[in-house]
Design a protein around this motif. Structure first.
Motif, mmCIF file in Angstrom:
data_model
loop_
_atom_site.group_PDB
_atom_site.id
_atom_site.type_symbol
_atom_site.label_atom_id
_atom_site.label_comp_id
_atom_site.label_asym_id
_atom_site.label_seq_id
_atom_site.Cartn_x
_atom_site.Cartn_y
_atom_site.Cartn_z
ATOM 1 N N ASN A 79 10.558 -8.439 -0.202
ATOM 2 C CA ASN A 79 11.287 -7.859 -1.323
ATOM 3 C C ASN A 79 10.370 -6.911 -2.087
ATOM 4 O O ASN A 79 9.283 -7.311 -2.521
ATOM 5 N N VAL A 80 10.821 -5.669 -2.248
ATOM 6 C CA VAL A 80 9.986 -4.626 -2.837
ATOM 7 C C VAL A 80 10.608 -4.133 -4.131
ATOM 8 O O VAL A 80 11.817 -3.855 -4.183
ATOM 9 N N THR A 81 9.794 -4.014 -5.186
ATOM 10 C CA THR A 81 10.239 -3.484 -6.484
ATOM 11 C C THR A 81 9.613 -2.113 -6.689
ATOM 12 O O THR A 81 8.411 -1.925 -6.468
ATOM 13 N N ALA A 82 10.455 -1.162 -7.118
ATOM 14 C CA ALA A 82 9.984 0.215 -7.285
ATOM 15 C C ALA A 82 9.219 0.386 -8.594
ATOM 16 O O ALA A 82 9.523 -0.271 -9.600
ATOM 17 N N GLY A 89 0.790 -1.218 0.000
ATOM 18 C CA GLY A 89 0.000 0.000 0.000
ATOM 19 C C GLY A 89 0.821 1.266 0.000
ATOM 20 O O GLY A 89 0.253 2.376 -0.112
ATOM 21 N N ALA A 90 2.150 1.167 0.125
ATOM 22 C CA ALA A 90 3.005 2.365 0.147
ATOM 23 C C ALA A 90 3.128 2.965 -1.251
ATOM 24 O O ALA A 90 3.051 2.256 -2.260
ATOM 25 N N ASP A 91 3.341 4.262 -1.325
ATOM 26 C CA ASP A 91 3.505 4.950 -2.605
ATOM 27 C C ASP A 91 4.780 4.484 -3.296
ATOM 28 O O ASP A 91 5.808 4.250 -2.652
ATOM 29 N N GLY A 92 4.727 4.365 -4.617
ATOM 30 C CA GLY A 92 5.911 4.026 -5.406
ATOM 31 C C GLY A 92 6.228 2.558 -5.469
ATOM 32 O O GLY A 92 7.265 2.167 -6.018
ATOM 33 N N VAL A 93 5.378 1.685 -4.897
ATOM 34 C CA VAL A 93 5.634 0.250 -4.912
ATOM 35 C C VAL A 93 4.994 -0.364 -6.149
ATOM 36 O O VAL A 93 3.790 -0.261 -6.354
ATOM 37 N N LYS A 94 5.818 -0.994 -6.972
ATOM 38 C CA LYS A 94 5.292 -1.707 -8.129
ATOM 39 C C LYS A 94 4.799 -3.092 -7.728
ATOM 40 O O LYS A 94 3.719 -3.528 -8.113
ATOM 41 N N SER A 95 5.626 -3.779 -6.948
ATOM 42 C CA SER A 95 5.250 -5.109 -6.461
ATOM 43 C C SER A 95 6.038 -5.412 -5.202
ATOM 44 O O SER A 95 7.082 -4.809 -4.928
#
Length: 859
Positions: free
Chosen positions: A220-223, A90-96
């Motif tokens: 693991n977060v993708t921008a 739900g954070a801004d800028g998170v693609k996946s």
């Protein structure tokens, strides 16, 4: 230009004589450059691996290490709830974003219960298969795991252990043993430095590694497009608050690199240190080479001075020859260094650490450093012979080359050497009598350096006496040939001293380390005999904690009297003086540990420390914080509550085994630490029933068969393991010191070769009056042997002195036994004689082939 031409002509005229000196420079430069290329390549390999495996942003629990490695005292990785994944998404800028589970606190075995962990010390990693892993792994056979009975293995591990699809695999963790069959094999798309990696599906990984569903070890977060990692980190941190670790890809890679940097730096600087020793030995070879060349060209240099050459020109001519030698040797050394690095990579591959030559890294600083070092060292080594050449007068052209006056060791030199040796001996004495190890270490360093320099300087003076003794013992039995060999060695004490000094340095270090290593083993063995009262010790050689299942298996063994569990954790101590000591080690054990390890106490009784809400401290800790029997210490256990423990015993700080440990009982720790947070056992002690030791040993071995990560040892096994560990370390050090000894051997070869040239007319005359070729070769071989034994005597004597002094410092830490490894010392001394024989083969052969008439006619 005339000076340059003269230097070039002389260099080319004596290229055969320069070759061995060039080899010394080549070897030393190659070791330096090879070390730099090898460690730079390792850094490149890890950089690529960490960059490829790091997601744009990684979220991990606070309990995880900076690099995200999942280890903990209770054998389970730190985790966070699955709800974190939804918050991140739900954070801004998170693609996946995807959750992951992995652990390094595991052991993986095949169907025969053989351990599949790397032998190189690289980690074994078991985790859930996910999209982030798919970035660096390609399934080449079978399929990724989709159910609890499936597991995937990396191709390197499969090849190494002959694994194939359908083979059974067991994953042993703190949760128990999970069994599955290989469903797929995946290959790395980047270089794998040697880790063994196994993949389960995520749900199975959660149960097998953590024991519960709905948790992750990291997310693991993708921008999204256009969002930087730094901005994404800010957004994710804002969404989660400050309870979790959030790192960018660069921060994660840097943390991982920091973990391996310590190991690589130790290896790098250790190898460079040995390269420095080789350079030091090479200096003597170069000095000897140019000193003898200058002596042989005395008449030539005298004629040059007579027709107008100045001292500066003669001096410059010799230095230019040294510069040419340095450049040639260094250029070849840089190239050889790259080859050495590739060889080291192949060697590491055989040991389990895979390094690809595709990642070979040769930074511009490496050849520059090699060239500068080689050239500067060579020119500096040739400076003294160059000065000596500049001082040759025109009248020298009327004398024979190498007049005896040139070979005498000056009394000023002898006086300086005596003073340096005396001061060095004083430093060693002060080190041996020091009350504190830190102070003594400084004196030891000073004593070693000054005594070494002193022996080098005083070598020519010692050569006369030592060679005469060796000659009387070894050479006189060979009649006139033996006496001539002795006189040849005595003819130029300075040359003999310098040649012997080159060998002395390497052998002094060998002797010193042998004494220290043997004393450490003897001291530890003595302590084991005096203090350890248990029959068997069960532990992992790789530092893995004992799982509850393994402990239960051990306790099922027959013919056993008792078992003692031993745990270790950290806590924050608040002492009576009001100080708070963060992350202080505390040991929890069963009360029988007081019997299994007979630790000396200076106050109270150790068994009392295992009473409820009680503990012990060591003497130095008590003195530093004003603690006495009955004092209260506030102990805030890691992952638990705070306890007020009463000090019931104060142990000696001079203990070797468990030095500095502070004990409490496992039951006391369990009172304040939740059951699921209790640390696992570090090791397990076991004692057999009276007279049943052999049967109990077999039974323990049998019940622990399913847990190959742990080793069962009796006291004899433990002593042998300790001896083997120190022995392996010494062998590795001896291997590195072999480079310095090889250079020293080249020095002996060069000295003999040049002395044969110097004595060409003399050899011709001896042959003319009846000396046979066989006698001539024997004379040269004997001369070589006596020079080698001279260097060995000095080196071994000096090294044993250093080692004995170092043991006295170790005695301050409880290692009280001094043991001289006489078989090693005698073996090295005898081997030195064979070194001398080997070094003389080529010079003796060349001398024997001389044409008698041509030799007599030589100017």
């Amino acid at each position: 230009m005339t000076v340059m031409k003269t230097s070039m002509r002389n260099f080319l005229a004596h290229k055969g004589r320069m070759a061995l000196s060039a080899i010394a420079v080549l070897l030393s430069v190659a070791f330096v450059c090879g070390t730099l290329v090898f460690t730079d390549t390792m850094s490149t390999t890890f950089d690529k691996l960490f960059a490829a495996t790091s997601s744009d942003v990684t979220v991990s629990p606070k309990g995880a290490s900076d690099s995200g490695e999942t280890t903990s005292d209770n054998g389970k990785p730190p985790v966070m709830p699955a709800s974190v994944l939804a918050e991140v998404r739900g954070a801004d800028g998170v693609k996946s974003a995807e959750g992951a589970v992995f652990s390094t606190s595991v052991t993986v075995v095949d169907g025969d219960k053989d351990n599949l962990s790397p032998s190189s010390g690289a980690p074994t990693i078991v985790g859930g298969w996910n999209g982030n892993e798919a970035r660096t792994m390609k399934v080449t056979s079978g399929a990724a795991p989709k159910s609890a009975d499936q597991i995937m293995v990396d191709a390197d591990t499969a090849d190494k252990h002959g694994l194939k699809l359908g083979d059974p695999i067991g994953v042993i963790s703190a949760m128990g043993t999970h069994t599955a069959k290989i469903s797929g094999i995946a290959d790395f798309t980047v270089t794998n430095p040697g880790a063994a990696i196994f993949y389960l599906d995520t749900k199975t990984a959660q149960q097998a590694l953590v024991g519960e569903s709905g948790v992750y070890t990291n997310v693991n977060v993708t921008a999204a497009a256009g969002v930087s990692d730094a901005q994404l980190k800010k957004n994710v941190t804002a969404a989660l608050g400050g309870d979790l670790q959030v790192k960018t890809a660069k921060e994660t890679a840097d943390a991982n690199q920091k973990d391996v940097a310590g190991f690589m730096n130790v290896m790098k600087y250790a190898m460079l240190g040995f390269a420095g020793i080789a350079f030091l030995v090479g200096i003597f070879l170069i000095i000897n080479t140019f000193s003898m060349l200058v002596a042989q060209r005395t008449r030539e240099i005298g004629l040059m001075r007579a027709i107008g050459s100045s001292r500066k020109q003669v001096n410059r001519s010799v230095l230019i020859e040294a510069l040419l030698l340095g450049v040639v040797g260094s250029v070849l050394g840089v190239a050889a260094g790259v080859g050495l690095a590739i060889g080291l990579m192949k060697l590491m591959g055989q040991m389990g650490m895979e390094l690809s030559t595709d990642d070979l890294t040769v930074a511009w600083t490496t050849p520059v450093a090699g060239l500068l070092l080689g050239v500067i060292v060579t020119v500096l080594a040739a400076y003294l012979p160059a000065r000596r050449a500049g001082k040759i007068s025109p009248m020298a052209a009327l004398r024979d080359a190498g007049a005896p006056a040139d070979a005498k060791a000056g009394w000023i030199r002898a006086a300086i050497g005596t003073v340096l040796t005396g001061v060095g001996a004083l430093g060693l004495y002060l080190a041996a009598t020091a009350d504190q190890a830190k102070e003594g270490s400084l004196w030891l360093g000073l004593g070693v350096v000054l005594s070494l320099i002193g022996f080098v300087v005083i070598g020519p003076l010692l050569a006369g006496g030592v060679v005469r003794v060796l000659g009387a013992v070894l050479l006189r039995m060979f009649g006139p040939v033996g006496r001539m060999a002795e006189r040849n060695a005595l003819r130029n004490p300075r040359r003999t001293g310098a040649t012997g000094a080159a060998l002395m340095i390497g052998l002094a270090l060998v002797a010193c380390l042998s004494v220290v290593g043997s004393s450490m083993v003897a001291s530890a063995t003595d302590q084991l005999d005096k203090t350890v009262g248990t029959d068997f010790i069960i532990q992992s050689d790789r530092g893995q904690l004992l799982t509850p299942q393994a402990v239960q298996a051990a306790k099922s063994a027959s013919d056993m009297e008792r078992f003692t569990e031993y745990k270790w954790t950290e806590a924050d101590f608040t002492t009576p003086d009001g100080k708070t000591l963060k992350d202080t080690a505390i040991t929890a054990a069963d009360p029988t540990y007081a019997t299994d390890l007979r630790t000396e106490t200076v106050a109270g009784k150790l068994p009392d420390a295992y009473k409820p809400d009680s503990m012990s401290v060591h003497e130095k800790f008590a003195e530093d914080h004003g603690i006495s029997l009955g004092s209260k210490i506030s102990v805030a256990f890691k992952d638990g509550r705070t306890a007020d423990l009463t000090v019931r015993a104060i142990t000696s700080s001079d203990a070797v085994i468990d030095a500095g440990a502070m004990y409490t009982s496992i039951s006391t720790m369990a009172k304040y630490v939740p059951a699921d947070k209790m640390p696992l056992d570090t090791l397990l002690f076991a004692s057999a029933e009276e007279g049943q030791e052999e049967a109990a040993y077999k039974s323990l071995k049998s019940v622990m068969h399913d847990y190959p990560q742990y080793v069962v040892r009796d006291q004899t096994d433990y002593k042998e393991a300790l001896k083997d560990q120190i022995g392996q370390l010494l062998k590795m050090i001896y291997g590195l010191l072999a480079l310095a000894i090889i250079v020293a051997i080249l020095g002996v070869v060069n000295t003999l070769a040049l002395s044969v040239v110097e004595r060409t007319r003399e050899i011709g005359l001896m042959r003319a009056i009846g000396l046979s070729r066989r006698q001539l070769r024997r004379m040269i071989r004997m001369e070589s042997v006596v020079i080698a034994l001279f260097g060995a005597l000095l080196g071994l004597g000096l090294g044993m002195g250093w080692g004995a002094t170092a043991q006295q410092l170790l005695a301050l830490e409880g290692l009280m036994v001094l043991e001289i490894p006489w078989p090693t010392i005698i073996g090295v001394f005898v081997s030195s004689a064979f070194v001398g024989l080997f070094a003389a083969l080529i010079p003796a052969f060349r001398a024997g082939r001389m044409n008698v008439l041509n030799a007599i006619a030589t100017e």
